[in-house]
Enzyme design. Structure first.
Site, PDB file in Angstrom:
ATOM      1  CB  THR A   4      -0.923   0.033   1.224  1.00 14.69           C
ATOM      2  OG1 THR A   4      -0.130  -0.014   2.415  1.00 14.69           O
ATOM      3  CG2 THR A   4      -1.890  -1.128   1.212  1.00 14.69           C
ATOM      4  CG  ASP A  34       0.572  -2.575   9.808  1.00 15.09           C
ATOM      5  OD1 ASP A  34       1.074  -2.266   8.719  1.00 15.09           O
ATOM      6  OD2 ASP A  34      -0.629  -2.902   9.950  1.00 15.09           O
ATOM      7  CB  ILE A  35       5.582  -0.482   7.497  1.00 14.14           C
ATOM      8  CG1 ILE A  35       6.643  -1.155   8.364  1.00 14.14           C
ATOM      9  CG2 ILE A  35       6.131   0.792   6.846  1.00 14.14           C
ATOM     10  CD1 ILE A  35       7.116  -0.321   9.536  1.00 14.14           C
ATOM     11  CE  LYS A  46      -0.318  16.745   6.702  1.00 10.99           C
ATOM     12  NZ  LYS A  46       1.087  16.722   6.249  1.00 10.99           N
ATOM     13  CE1 TYR A  99     -15.982   9.389  45.195  1.00 13.89           C
ATOM     14  CE2 TYR A  99     -18.230   9.183  44.390  1.00 13.89           C
ATOM     15  CZ  TYR A  99     -17.280   8.979  45.373  1.00 13.89           C
ATOM     16  OH  TYR A  99     -17.640   8.356  46.544  1.00 13.89           O
ATOM     17  CG  HIS A 135      -8.194   5.970  54.495  1.00 16.31           C
ATOM     18  ND1 HIS A 135      -9.058   6.497  53.557  1.00 16.31           N
ATOM     19  CD2 HIS A 135      -8.899   5.870  55.650  1.00 16.31           C
ATOM     20  CE1 HIS A 135     -10.240   6.714  54.115  1.00 16.31           C
ATOM     21  NE2 HIS A 135     -10.164   6.340  55.375  1.00 16.31           N
ATOM     22  NE  ARG A 171      15.150   5.274  52.307  1.00 14.35           N
ATOM     23  CZ  ARG A 171      15.629   6.373  51.745  1.00 14.35           C
ATOM     24  NH1 ARG A 171      16.388   7.205  52.433  1.00 14.35           N
ATOM     25  NH2 ARG A 171      15.397   6.638  50.468  1.00 14.35           N
TER      26      ARG A 171
END
Length: 513
Positions: free
Chosen positions: A67, A126-127, A138, A215, A275, A509
């Site tokens: 293509t 894929d290219i 575009k 939320y 929490h 630590r």
């Protein structure tokens, strides 16, 4: 609106593609296609023109080039209201293409295979597909692009109203660029890992939306949950929800913390989280015993919390879990009787997750800051007793060693500054997120009360002063595990020796902010 007279279709994901092509053909649209898509459409009896027929050039290099041709890309990129573009198309007898329906080689599915080879992965980059998608996107003023089968119906519906609207074409173009950006990000991530480049000069990550959330951390903040394209088993992104209402932002954060902690243990273990801090951790011979210990650790804070178990929930444990209000229960499984018992609580969320697989995949932790992003390796450092150093006159007893290692696994996941107390394989006090270490110790010791006598204490970072040891001694603590490394370590060691406390340095630590 732009009418659609000519369409180029070439897809790896063929969901709904035959139906779309048939509906386009019925509307008088000329269809161009190639490869497996052309074959599928032809077998369905849909008139289709091969790309090679259009370009006059055969597919070459095992299909790598088919293509990438001016007759394709000029038809996609021509600005229809620019006279010079139209003149050039007419001179070369090139027709415009109004619709591009393309999704890309299955790179993600390919690298997800456990036995995939590097060569196989490369061949699935894929290219031509991204080139066509980007060209159409575009030039979306004139060309419609579809990369997602969910958009086919919208395109057909708007065609019946005279053509695809400017707004829809722009939305589809934005989606197309997200599609190619995510594709390239995944390839870049894969190749960077192959060359052992964990922190490259440019780092692009991609995630897929799993769900919108009601939320965020608070009701006035919007939020969504995204998952990695190759999310590993043992993660919330791949967990199966068996019951209950949808997860919230805070649920997901807390549940992830619970998974992180419970996955630290090989023996049956239960973790209760509030929490993003553990309020109760217990381990025992059975999962019921482990739950009883986690509950007893803090029967007040566990209310409304999240509980993670590293064994299948049985009927006896389910009956105990049902006695209090919980937001979520996570486990590798629920036997039939347990599931029936827990499903009696309408809103209780039950998540089946492969706890044993948690953390198997390498992982990065991301934290946004204003204008930037912090990235670090996940803290998966496990402690080996052989790496520890006894720095006091008294060495921990065998029982104390077991309790110290238990407490260390817990304090690693407590918000800093952090102190965790344990005895009999359960936490008895947790001090989290304080501005100074002695403050965290006071909270943990106050919570433990008389139970602190004979217990052990773990600290996520070194003692800058001897005051924490003084508090521990006054409460009857018998052994302490901490990283060491302070310039005043000797003061703490001497204070421990004065009171017959065994102290172990880990040299590691575990700050958690």
């Amino acid at each position: 609106m732009i009418p659609i007279r000519r369409a180029l279709i070439s897809v790896s994901d063929k969901t709904g593609i035959v139906e779309l092509a048939r509906d386009l053909s019925r509307r008088g649209v000329e269809i161009i296609s190639t490869g497996g898509t052309k074959r599928a459409l032809g077998e369905a009896g849909i008139p289709v023109i091969g790309v090679s027929e259009l370009t006059g050039f055969p597919e070459i290099l095992d299909g790598r080039v088919k293509t990438l041709h001016p007759r394709i890309h000029a038809g996609l990129l021509a600005i229809r209201d620019r006279e010079e573009h139209q003149r050039q198309l007419e001179e070369r007898k090139i027709d415009t293409i109004d619709l591009v329906v393309v999704n890309l080689y299955p790179f993600q599915q390919t690298i997800a295979k456990p036995d995939v080879t590097f060569a196989e992965a490369i061949e699935n980059i894929d290219i031509g597909g991204p080139s066509m998608v980007r060209a159409a996107a575009k030039n979306h003023r004139f060309t419609t692009v579809a990369v997602d089968p969910v958009d086919y119906e919208t395109i057909l519906a708007e065609m019946d109203q005279g053509g695809v609207t400017d707004e829809t074409r722009q939305q589809l173009a934005a989606k197309a660029f997200r599609h190619t950006a995510a594709y390239d990000a995944l390839i870049a991530s894969y190749l960077s890992a192959e060359v052992n480049e964990p922190y490259p000069e440019k780092w692009t990550v991609t995630y897929e939306k799993k769900q919108d959330l009601r939320y965020g951390e608070n009701p006035h903040q919007s939020a969504a949950f995204y998952q990695q394209p190759l999310a590993a088993a043992g993660s919330l992104a791949t967990a199966k929800q068996l019951h209950g209402k949808a997860l919230s932002y805070n649920n997901i954060n807390d549940a992830n913390t619970a998974l992180e902690i419970v996955s630290e243990f090989d023996r049956p273990a239960v973790v209760a989280v509030k929490h993003m801090n553990p309020c109760g951790v217990g381990s025992g011979e059975t999962i019921l015993e482990a739950y009883e210990k986690a509950y007893e650790a803090d029967p007040v804070s566990i209310f409304g919390g999240i509980v993670a178990l590293n064994r299948t929930v049985d009927e006896a444990t389910a009956r105990r879990l049902k006695e209090i209000f919980l937001e979520i229960i996570l486990a590798p499984g629920f036997d039939a009787a347990a599931l029936e018992i827990l499903q009696e609580k309408k809103n209780l969320r039950l998540l089946k997750v492969e706890v044993s697989a948690f953390g198997n995949a390498s992982s990065r932790r991301l934290q946004t800051v204003e204008g930037g992003l912090l990235v670090q390796e996940a803290d998966r450092k496990a402690l080996d007793r052989a790496d520890c150093e006894v720095v006091t006159n008294r060495t921990p007893s065998a029982v104390e060693w077991e309790q110290l290692l238990f407490a260390w696994r817990v304090v690693k996941h407590v918000k800093s500054n952090a102190i965790a107390l344990s005895r009999d394989f359960r936490t008895i006090g947790v001090g989290a997120g304080q501005m100074n270490r002695v403050g965290a110790a006071r909270i943990a010791l106050e919570q433990a009360g008389e139970a602190a006598h004979g217990a052990v204490l773990a600290s996520d970072a070194f003692f800058p002063m001897k005051d924490t040891v003084e508090l521990a001694a006054a409460a009857g603590i018998k052994a302490i595990i901490q990283p060491g490394g302070s310039i005043r370590d000797q003061e703490s060691i001497e204070e421990a020796n004065r009171h017959g406390i065994a102290m172990v340095f880990t040299g590691v630590r575990h700050f958690k902010h």
